[in-house]
Motif scaffolding. Structure first.
Motif, PDB file in Angstrom:
ATOM      1  N   ALA A  39       1.702   9.484  -2.186  1.00 41.99           N
ATOM      2  CA  ALA A  39       2.766   8.945  -1.239  1.00 41.99           C
ATOM      3  C   ALA A  39       3.340   7.683  -1.984  1.00 41.99           C
ATOM      4  O   ALA A  39       2.965   6.857  -2.658  1.00 41.99           O
ATOM      5  N   LYS A  40       4.810   7.373  -1.541  1.00 42.65           N
ATOM      6  CA  LYS A  40       5.356   6.425  -1.702  1.00 42.65           C
ATOM      7  C   LYS A  40       4.968   5.188  -1.091  1.00 42.65           C
ATOM      8  O   LYS A  40       4.130   5.287  -0.334  1.00 42.65           O
TER       9      LYS A  40
ATOM     10  N   GLN B 272       0.815  -1.178  -0.016  1.00 44.01           N
ATOM     11  CA  GLN B 272       0.131   0.133   0.024  1.00 44.01           C
ATOM     12  C   GLN B 272       0.918   1.341  -0.042  1.00 44.01           C
ATOM     13  O   GLN B 272       1.984   1.272   0.475  1.00 44.01           O
ATOM     14  N   GLN B 273       0.334   2.593  -0.444  1.00 46.40           N
ATOM     15  CA  GLN B 273       0.783   3.584  -0.385  1.00 46.40           C
ATOM     16  C   GLN B 273       1.111   3.936   1.178  1.00 46.40           C
ATOM     17  O   GLN B 273       0.129   3.893   2.007  1.00 46.40           O
TER      18      GLN B 273
ATOM     19  N   VAL C  83       4.797   9.095   5.739  1.00 43.53           N
ATOM     20  CA  VAL C  83       6.079   9.584   5.062  1.00 43.53           C
ATOM     21  C   VAL C  83       6.921   9.715   6.064  1.00 43.53           C
ATOM     22  O   VAL C  83       6.913  10.450   7.131  1.00 43.53           O
ATOM     23  N   PRO C  84       8.111   8.689   6.237  1.00 37.81           N
ATOM     24  CA  PRO C  84       9.078   8.760   7.601  1.00 37.81           C
ATOM     25  C   PRO C  84       9.577  10.189   7.954  1.00 37.81           C
ATOM     26  O   PRO C  84       9.814  11.012   6.952  1.00 37.81           O
TER      27      PRO C  84
ATOM     28  N   HIS D 116      14.919   1.509   6.071  1.00 32.23           N
ATOM     29  CA  HIS D 116      13.648   1.967   5.100  1.00 32.23           C
ATOM     30  C   HIS D 116      13.755   1.482   3.740  1.00 32.23           C
ATOM     31  O   HIS D 116      15.023   1.428   3.119  1.00 32.23           O
ATOM     32  N   GLY D 117      12.984   1.146   2.942  1.00 34.79           N
ATOM     33  CA  GLY D 117      12.977   0.447   1.665  1.00 34.79           C
ATOM     34  C   GLY D 117      11.928   1.088   0.992  1.00 34.79           C
ATOM     35  O   GLY D 117      10.868   1.646   1.475  1.00 34.79           O
ATOM     36  N   VAL D 118      12.076   0.998  -0.536  1.00 29.54           N
ATOM     37  CA  VAL D 118      10.895   1.356  -1.307  1.00 29.54           C
ATOM     38  C   VAL D 118      10.507   0.234  -2.339  1.00 29.54           C
ATOM     39  O   VAL D 118      11.216  -0.583  -2.653  1.00 29.54           O
ATOM     40  N   LEU D 119       8.988   0.314  -2.478  1.00 32.79           N
ATOM     41  CA  LEU D 119       8.467  -1.009  -3.280  1.00 32.79           C
ATOM     42  C   LEU D 119       9.151  -0.524  -4.771  1.00 32.79           C
ATOM     43  O   LEU D 119       9.047   0.529  -5.405  1.00 32.79           O
TER      44      LEU D 119
END
Lengths: 297, 51
Positions: A254-255, A152-153, A242-243, A276-279
């Motif tokens: 939002a990412k 999810q976002q 959003v960290p 922290h990571g991103v999809l």
């Protein structure tokens, strides 16, 4: 001093006459021995606590994790649709995360997803449970209630023990930028990748390595979010959508982030280590299909 | 303390030794299964969540 004492032998005779020699010495001896034994015993108890914390809780945690995994496997097996055509080509299973909504329910203390970190070995796999109290975290990594679900976002935030109780997050300090963190849910595979580290930001090119596609230095609202951060225990904003931004609302656009938290330094909990990571990719689940990221890391 | 215990265990040395061993195991089990789990949340070793 002691020499003086011996020479004035009269004093000793005096004392001996006041108190019966045998009994007094026995009492002193007994008391000193008792105190000594008590101290040794306490020392042994402290050592036993270390053994308990580092080894015994791993055994208990391993059992809890195994039964949570068994339970989620049963749920997934019953929810699986029998495929008429076998598809194992990754490119045909790639999905748009915007079109994937979680169809499963979560219950506190029960598993709902599996976490894979290929960089820690092919056998690194933990069932993630809902909730982050000590009972939940004894079972395995726990999802912060109120943070987003996988894919999810916003921010899919997970806490895990570094030492003891299965030690799922012991090696988070070894994660490098672009390492894959793969999350499996009932219907989906979500591939996240660790963000650039603070010290790499200055020299970061658009894609330094092929596996870094989709991973970049964060800007805008995300500026200052790095792959690994060491912070104070009260820093709850790390797990917000959003960290570092102090709101639980998920902003438009939002990412899709993942955040892992554990204690730091090892064997202490004065600080927290945050990953922290991103999809970067997602796949639909299909019988016999495993994301290629699981093999290569 | 231990001397007193040893004196009060009945039987020959071998039997005393066996009983002492059982007592040690019982205490260790009590610590591992009851005392340490109760104590653990109050000790600053393994709190992992933010906030």
């Amino acid at each position: 001093m002691s020499v003086d004492h011996r020479e004035t032998g009269g004093d000793r005779v005096e004392i001996d006459r006041v108190r019966p020699p045998g009994r007094f010495r026995d009492t002193v001896r007994t008391v000193i021995r008792g105190v000594g034994q008590l101290l040794i015993t306490l020392g042994v108890v402290v050592l036993l606590f270390v053994v308990y914390e580092v080894y015994v809780t791993d055994l208990f945690g391993g059992q809890k994790q195994a039964s949570a995994t068994e339970a989620i496997d049963r749920v997934w097996a019953s929810a699986e649709v029998t495929a008429t055509v076998v598809v194992t080509d990754p490119s045909k299973l790639v999905t748009d995360p915007r079109e994937r909504t979680p169809k499963y329910k979560t219950l506190t203390g029960e598993g709902f997803a599996k976490l894979y970190v290929p960089a820690f070995g092919a056998d690194y796999r933990f069932t993630v449970v809902e909730g982050t109290n000590s009972d939940d975290l004894y079972i395995g990594p726990g999802h912060y209630a109120g943070t987003q679900m996988p894919g999810q976002q916003g921010n899919f935030a997970v806490a895990g023990h570094r030492v003891s109780k299965g030690s799922p997050f012991n090696d988070l300090g070894l994660l490098a930028s672009c390492d894959a963190i793969v999350v499996e849910t009932q219907d989906d595979w979500f591939v996240y990748r660790v963000l650039p580290m603070a010290e790499e930001v200055a020299s970061w090119t658009s894609t330094p390595r092929p596996d870094c596609a989709g991973v970049g230095v964060q800007t805008g609202a995300y500026a200052g979010v790095f792959g690994r951060e060491i912070t104070v225990p009260s820093d709850y904003a790390q797990v917000l959508p959003v960290p570092h931004v102090d709101t639980t609302a998920v902003p438009r656009g939002a990412k899709r982030m993942i955040t892992l938290t554990t204690c730091h330094p090892q064997f202490s909990d004065t600080e927290r280590m945050i990953i922290h990571g991103v999809l970067v990719k997602s796949y639909a689940k299909a019988p016999g299909f495993l994301p290629p990221e699981l093999g290569t890391g | 303390m231990y001397v007193w215990l040893w004196r009060h265990l009945p039987g020959p040395t071998a039997a005393k030794l066996l009983q002492a061993l059982m007592l040690v195991l019982a205490v260790v089990a009590l610590l591992f299964f009851v005392v340490f789990p109760l104590l653990e949340p109050y000790l600053p070793f393994d709190r992992v969540t933010s906030g």
